[in-house]
Design an enzyme around this catalytic site. Structure first.
Site, PDB file in Angstrom:
ATOM      1  N   HIS A   1       0.825  -1.181   0.001  1.00 36.90           N
ATOM      2  CA  HIS A   1      -0.083   0.105  -0.001  1.00 36.90           C
ATOM      3  C   HIS A   1       0.883   1.260  -0.066  1.00 36.90           C
ATOM      4  CE1 HIS A   1      -2.887   2.817   1.269  1.00 36.90           C
ATOM      5  NE2 HIS A   1      -3.962   1.866   0.963  1.00 36.90           N
TER       6      HIS A   1
ATOM      7  N   ARG B   1      -6.396   9.515  -0.856  1.00 40.32           N
ATOM      8  CA  ARG B   1      -5.913   9.926  -2.236  1.00 40.32           C
ATOM      9  C   ARG B   1      -7.262  10.028  -3.256  1.00 40.32           C
ATOM     10  NH1 ARG B   1      -3.274   5.597  -4.645  1.00 40.32           N
ATOM     11  NH2 ARG B   1      -3.849   4.178  -2.866  1.00 40.32           N
TER      12      ARG B   1
END
Ligand SMILES: Cc1cc2nc3c(=O)[nH]c(=O)nc-3n(C[C@H](O)[C@H](O)[C@H](O)COP(=O)(O)OP(=O)(O)OC[C@H]3O[C@@H](n4cnc5c(N)ncnc54)[C@H](O)[C@@H]3O)c2cc1C
Length: 577
Positions: free
Chosen positions: A239, A260
């Site tokens: 990640h 994000r």
């Protein structure tokens, strides 16, 4: 002295995350006369990664989103390595499972102003699809599922018990497992008509991790030792946004994908928004594999922050917005003196999820009779890269399917005849390190394993690095095996660490061997010596199994049963079921 679990359960479920709990609830509700044993390494509702789910749960709830869009996003994210029947089962079942979580089990997810379930954007997805409870969705899901399990007398919960090995009859049929009571050190034979692996995979053999540290790829190791076929083991997800906290084990703890999705930006130490170089079209909303690798290269090439990370900045979204929508993430950063809402915070890639695992069919059957697998222990759903929000959907969807299928499957089947001598032999091997003197110490050996995997089998791989890792693992494994452990069997964490290390080292060998096999780059698997994907040669699945004491690796073509890579929606060959 071995104990025996009495009465013999019809169904043995190993692991109590989203997959294990949904399996237990479905089996109990489908056939109320069955007895179900649910074995959890930690405390029910507390252990594993489902509780750690932050961002949320992908399910198609309304137009303009569609099952076809979710399916194609999942395949594109997975670089078309997915088993398409598993991927379709995931997207087609997720809406009903989500409704079930609310209506049957009592979860409650966030609403929009119209009172409908709110769905937020996540990277790599064509629609706002991710259902959530704030930014700590897993706590809601696990609390409700655990309450439901405690309320069903058919489900017997064995907390702080770990499965050590699967037990098989003379024909190789799986008929339960050998269990260790972590509190007392007692070893028990649990004989069952059907056994589910739901230990949640877990790439904890890497230096920096986001996943729950209680996991040690146990399910992968158990399946391999029993002779089951595994797939895609080269596919380890990193990640992009693990928090960097110098000198703390919290380094690697996740800052969720939604940051994000909401517009978070990544900068290197020179203040450059580097995703413009790595994926100019999607920038930070690119898939995890692309963003994590970009960040890794920025750091490796000397453009990282002084703490060894890059910077995640969401301050332009407004402090009030960030504090309202990402309360858990703001609090996590504040614990380390970082102000996520107002200033950039240091982040780095962190080992997060195993896409690979036990090969299953859409009913969660494995290659071994009597053995089923679901959730992160199973491979094939996500192909080369998992989309954010598809993980908890996977575990709850396939856990529920496994529960239903096992409840039907056990009807009329006898309990397999297990060899007590075999169980005794396995138990003796497990107890061997207790009180044994050893030349090596556990901590440096396990750190060496994690460093090796991070450096040679991590985000950027080469044949030379992987060969070096293979040789180093071959040398490390016997030293880990030969370690001694101080103290007795009662609540001995050093002993548990030894058991973890044994399974992590085995899973590491599977990752390295499979990564050597795939001589191209695809999704999370990036080979600097073969930097491009190669559909003509490598649209194949790497499979691995133990045969005659050897690790056998082979490939099979990906079955493109519903869609083909170069031809998006129009070329879907078949949708529906
Ligand atoms: C920080 C974090 C955030 C995440 N956020 C998201 C998100 O927003 N959306 C999403 O879709 N996915 C997310 N994921 C991924 C998601 O958590 C997993 O895909 C999913 O929860 C896995 O479910 P599972 O049931 O397979 O495993 P887990 O929930 O990990 O459960 C595994 C269980 O097995 C038990 N166990 C392990 N070994 C043994 C053994 N030997 N014997 C007995 N029991 C054993 C463990 O104690 C645990 O109970 C996140 C993961 C992490 C780490």
């Amino acid at each position: 002295m071995l104990r025996t679990l009495r009465p013999d359960p019809d169904i043995l479920i190993i692991g109590g995350g989203g997959a294990g709990l949904c399996a237990a609830l479905h089996a109990a509700d489908r056939a109320p006369g069955l007895s179900i044993a649910l074995v959890v390494k930690g405390l029910l509702g507390r252990a594993g990664c489902t509780r750690m789910v932050q961002g949320g749960y992908n399910a198609v709830l309304r137009a303009p989103d569609s099952l076809e869009a979710h399916f194609l996003d999942t395949l594109k994210g997975g670089a078309f390595l997915n088993d398409q029947e598993l991927a379709w089962r995931l997207v087609a079942t997720a809406p009903a499972r989500l409704t079930e979580l609310e209506d049957r089990y009592g979860c409650f997810f966030d609403r929009n102003a119209a009172g409908e379930i709110h769905q937020k954007p996540f990277a790599g997805q064509s629609h706002d699809r991710t259902v959530h409870r704030g930014d700590l969705t897993g706590i809601e899901i696990m609390n409700r599922l655990a309450e439901q399990a405690w309320a069903r007398p058919a489900i017997r919960v064995l907390e702080e018990h770990r499965a050590l090995d699967l037990l098989q009859d003379a024909e190789g049929r799986v008929g339960g497992a050998l269990l260790l009571d972590i509190r007392t050190g007692a070893v028990t034979v649990a004989r069952a008509r059907a056994t589910l692996l739901a230990c949640g995979g877990g790439p904890t053999m890497y230096r920096v991790i986001a996943c729950s540290a209680d996991k040690a790829a146990d399910g992968i190791a158990l399946a391999y030792r029993a002779g089951a076929v595994l797939r895609d083991m080269e596919m380890v997800q990193f990640h992009p946004t693990g928090l960097v906290v110098p000198g703390s084990l919290m380094t690697g703890a996740l800052l969720e994908e939604g940051l994000r999705g909401a517009g978070g930006r990544l900068f290197n130490a020179a203040g450059e928004r580097y995703m413009a170089r790595h994926d100019p079209a999607r920038l930070e909303r690119s898939t995890r594999d692309v963003v994590a690798r970009a960040s890794y290269l920025e750091i490796a090439e000397g453009r990282g922050s002084p703490e060894g990370g890059v910077w995640l900045d969401v301050s332009h979204l407004g402090a009030e917005f960030v504090e309202r929508h990402f309360r858990g993430m703001v609090r996590r950063c504040r614990d380390f003196g970082l102000d996520l809402a107002r200033r950039p915070v240091p982040v780095m890639p962190t080992a997060h999820f195993l896409m690979g695992g036990v090969a299953i069919d859409p009913d969660c059957r494995t290659s071994l009779e009597g053995l089923f697998a679901a959730g992160e222990d199973a491979g094939g759903v996500h192909g080369a890269n998992r989309l954010g929000g598809n993980g908890v959907a996977d575990s709850t969807v396939f856990g529920g399917i496994a529960g239903d299928v096992m409840a039907d499957w056990v009807v009329g089947r006898p309990w397999p005849a297990l060899s007590l001598a075999d169980a005794e032999r396995r138990a003796a091997a497990v107890r061997a390190p207790l009180g044994r003197a050893s030349r090596d110490e556990a901590a440096p050996l396990r750190a060496a394993l994690r460093d090796l995997m991070w450096e040679q089998a991590g985000l950027v791989r080469t044949a030379a690095g992987l060969e070096a890792a293979r040789a180093a693992l071959a040398a490390l494994a016997p030293r880990l095996d030969a370690l001694g452990v101080p103290g007795g069997p009662t609540y001995n964490l050093a002993w548990q660490g030894w058991l973890d290390g044994r399974n992590q080292a085995l899973a590491a060998r599977l990752v390295v061997r499979s990564a050597l096999e795939r001589r191209e780059s695809r999704g999370a698997h990036y080979r600097a010596d073969y930097p491009e994907p190669d559909d003509a040669r490598w649209l194949v699945t790497v499979l691995v199994a133990e045969r005659d004491g050897e690790m056998r690796v082979w490939t099979e073509p990906v079955r493109l049963t519903r869609a083909r890579p170069a031809s998006a929606p129009a070329a879907m060959v078949e949708i529906g079921d």
